[in-house]
Design an enzyme around this catalytic site. Structure first.
Site, PDB file in Angstrom:
ATOM      1  N   ASN A  91     112.945 110.393  25.374  1.00  0.00           N
ATOM      2  CA  ASN A  91     113.732 109.560  26.285  1.00  0.00           C
ATOM      3  C   ASN A  91     113.388 109.905  27.729  1.00  0.00           C
ATOM      4  O   ASN A  91     113.075 111.064  28.072  1.00  0.00           O
ATOM      5  CB  ASN A  91     115.239 109.619  26.005  1.00  0.00           C
ATOM      6  CG  ASN A  91     115.837 110.993  25.899  1.00  0.00           C
ATOM      7  OD1 ASN A  91     115.160 111.976  25.630  1.00  0.00           O
ATOM      8  ND2 ASN A  91     117.135 111.075  26.111  1.00  0.00           N
ATOM      9  N   ILE A  92     113.423 108.867  28.547  1.00  0.00           N
ATOM     10  CA  ILE A  92     113.043 108.987  29.959  1.00  0.00           C
ATOM     11  C   ILE A  92     114.140 108.327  30.780  1.00  0.00           C
ATOM     12  O   ILE A  92     114.289 107.099  30.748  1.00  0.00           O
ATOM     13  CB  ILE A  92     111.684 108.294  30.220  1.00  0.00           C
ATOM     14  CG1 ILE A  92     110.588 108.869  29.290  1.00  0.00           C
ATOM     15  CG2 ILE A  92     111.293 108.445  31.692  1.00  0.00           C
ATOM     16  CD1 ILE A  92     109.316 108.045  29.243  1.00  0.00           C
ATOM     17  N   GLU A  93     114.935 109.165  31.442  1.00  0.00           N
ATOM     18  CA  GLU A  93     116.096 108.635  32.170  1.00  0.00           C
ATOM     19  C   GLU A  93     115.718 108.250  33.601  1.00  0.00           C
ATOM     20  O   GLU A  93     114.595 108.465  34.058  1.00  0.00           O
ATOM     21  CB  GLU A  93     117.232 109.661  32.124  1.00  0.00           C
ATOM     22  CG  GLU A  93     117.673 109.892  30.680  1.00  0.00           C
ATOM     23  CD  GLU A  93     118.895 110.763  30.521  1.00  0.00           C
ATOM     24  OE1 GLU A  93     119.255 111.500  31.466  1.00  0.00           O
ATOM     25  OE2 GLU A  93     119.496 110.718  29.426  1.00  0.00           O
ATOM     26  N   CYS A 115     119.884 103.794  18.842  1.00  0.00           N
ATOM     27  CA  CYS A 115     120.801 102.814  19.427  1.00  0.00           C
ATOM     28  C   CYS A 115     120.452 101.410  18.932  1.00  0.00           C
ATOM     29  O   CYS A 115     119.388 101.176  18.347  1.00  0.00           O
ATOM     30  CB  CYS A 115     120.750 102.880  20.956  1.00  0.00           C
ATOM     31  SG  CYS A 115     119.321 102.049  21.672  1.00  0.00           S
ATOM     32  N   CYS A 131     117.119  99.918  20.173  1.00  0.00           N
ATOM     33  CA  CYS A 131     115.935 100.472  19.491  1.00  0.00           C
ATOM     34  C   CYS A 131     115.806  99.926  18.074  1.00  0.00           C
ATOM     35  O   CYS A 131     114.696  99.646  17.608  1.00  0.00           O
ATOM     36  CB  CYS A 131     115.991 101.996  19.474  1.00  0.00           C
ATOM     37  SG  CYS A 131     115.672 102.711  21.100  1.00  0.00           S
ATOM     38  N   GLU A 138     112.666 106.367  20.899  1.00  0.00           N
ATOM     39  CA  GLU A 138     112.085 105.477  19.878  1.00  0.00           C
ATOM     40  C   GLU A 138     111.279 104.359  20.525  1.00  0.00           C
ATOM     41  O   GLU A 138     110.191 104.002  20.078  1.00  0.00           O
ATOM     42  CB  GLU A 138     113.199 104.867  19.020  1.00  0.00           C
ATOM     43  CG  GLU A 138     114.054 105.874  18.273  1.00  0.00           C
ATOM     44  CD  GLU A 138     115.252 106.379  19.086  1.00  0.00           C
ATOM     45  OE1 GLU A 138     115.155 106.514  20.326  1.00  0.00           O
ATOM     46  OE2 GLU A 138     116.290 106.648  18.462  1.00  0.00           O
ATOM     47  N   CYS A 183     114.752 104.878  25.698  1.00  0.00           N
ATOM     48  CA  CYS A 183     114.989 105.800  24.582  1.00  0.00           C
ATOM     49  C   CYS A 183     113.665 106.304  23.995  1.00  0.00           C
ATOM     50  O   CYS A 183     112.617 105.664  24.141  1.00  0.00           O
ATOM     51  CB  CYS A 183     115.754 105.090  23.473  1.00  0.00           C
ATOM     52  SG  CYS A 183     117.450 104.679  23.863  1.00  0.00           S
TER      53      CYS A 183
HETATM   54  N1  THU Z   1     118.836 108.011  23.438  1.00  0.00           N
HETATM   55  C1  THU Z   1     117.619 107.915  22.823  1.00  0.00           C
HETATM   56  O1  THU Z   1     116.594 108.346  23.358  1.00  0.00           O
HETATM   57  N2  THU Z   1     117.579 107.335  21.602  1.00  0.00           N
HETATM   58  C2  THU Z   1     118.656 106.803  20.974  1.00  0.00           C
HETATM   59  O2  THU Z   1     118.487 106.071  20.014  1.00  0.00           O
HETATM   60  C3  THU Z   1     120.001 107.123  21.447  1.00  0.00           C
HETATM   61  C4  THU Z   1     120.079 107.521  22.879  1.00  0.00           C
HETATM   62  C5  THU Z   1     118.893 108.617  24.762  1.00  0.00           C
HETATM   63  C6  THU Z   1     119.229 107.688  25.893  1.00  0.00           C
HETATM   64  C7  THU Z   1     119.775 108.629  26.917  1.00  0.00           C
HETATM   65  O3  THU Z   1     118.699 109.166  27.657  1.00  0.00           O
HETATM   66  C8  THU Z   1     120.406 109.750  26.106  1.00  0.00           C
HETATM   67  O4  THU Z   1     119.882 109.625  24.793  1.00  0.00           O
HETATM   68  C9  THU Z   1     121.925 109.686  26.057  1.00  0.00           C
HETATM   69  O5  THU Z   1     122.347 108.446  25.644  1.00  0.00           O
END
Ligand code: THU
Length: 141
Positions: A42-44, A92, A95, A55, A53
């Site tokens: 994941n890359i915020e 999520c 995804c 995935e 996310c």
């Molecule tokens: N996140 C994912 O990378 N994959 C998911 O399917 C659920 C959520 C990440 C998004 C965000 O950076 C962090 O988890 C918290 O929601």
């Protein structure tokens, strides 16, 4: 490739998660039909909503480099300071839908820690996919 190896690769991918806001790190390892594994984390983003996310990072990398057929994906996620999260980190809804575009929901497997395996159809039942755009609307299904 067996599930526990794919989980290990997802843990490797997770190391690169960029999560300064949630501190929740996710890693994904997407296995394609040629045996290649695509890593994703994941890359915020400071604006929050552009966050990607793990995935989707993995599948977008694969698609953008010409890999379109997928076998399975391993997903691991948890607080950044936990090295080997063992909890179920469900993908999520966005995804799930992105995966739906490219895989057979009946056969594509999502692999989680502790040998938990689900098909995409189990996680996203009665889904909308490419064929729905082309199906005859007068035929009941
Ligand atoms: N996140 C994912 O990378 N994959 C998911 O399917 C659920 C959520 C990440 C998004 C965000 O950076 C962090 O988890 C918290 O929601």
């Amino acid at each position: 490739m067996n599930s526990s190896i794919l989980i290990e690769l997802a843990l490797q991918a997770r190391i690169r998660a960029y999560v300064p806001y949630s501190h929740f790190a996710v890693g994904a390892a997407l296995l394609d039909d040629s045996g290649k594994v695509w890593f994703g984390c994941n890359i915020e983003n400071a604006a929050y909503s552009p966050t990607n996310c793990a995935e989707r990072t993995a599948i977008f990398k694969a698609i953008s480099e010409g890999s379109y057929n997928f076998d399975s994906i391993a997903i691991v996620g948890g607080p950044q300071d936990i090295k080997r999260p063992q909890v179920f980190c469900p993908p999520c809804g966005v995804c799930r839908q992105v995966l739906r575009e490219f895989v057979n929901p009946q056969t594509f497997r999502l692999i989680f820690p502790k040998n938990q395996v689900l098909t995409l159809d189990e996680l996203l039942p009665k889904s909308f996919g490419p064929q729905n755009l082309h199906s005859d609307p007068t035929v009941l299904n």
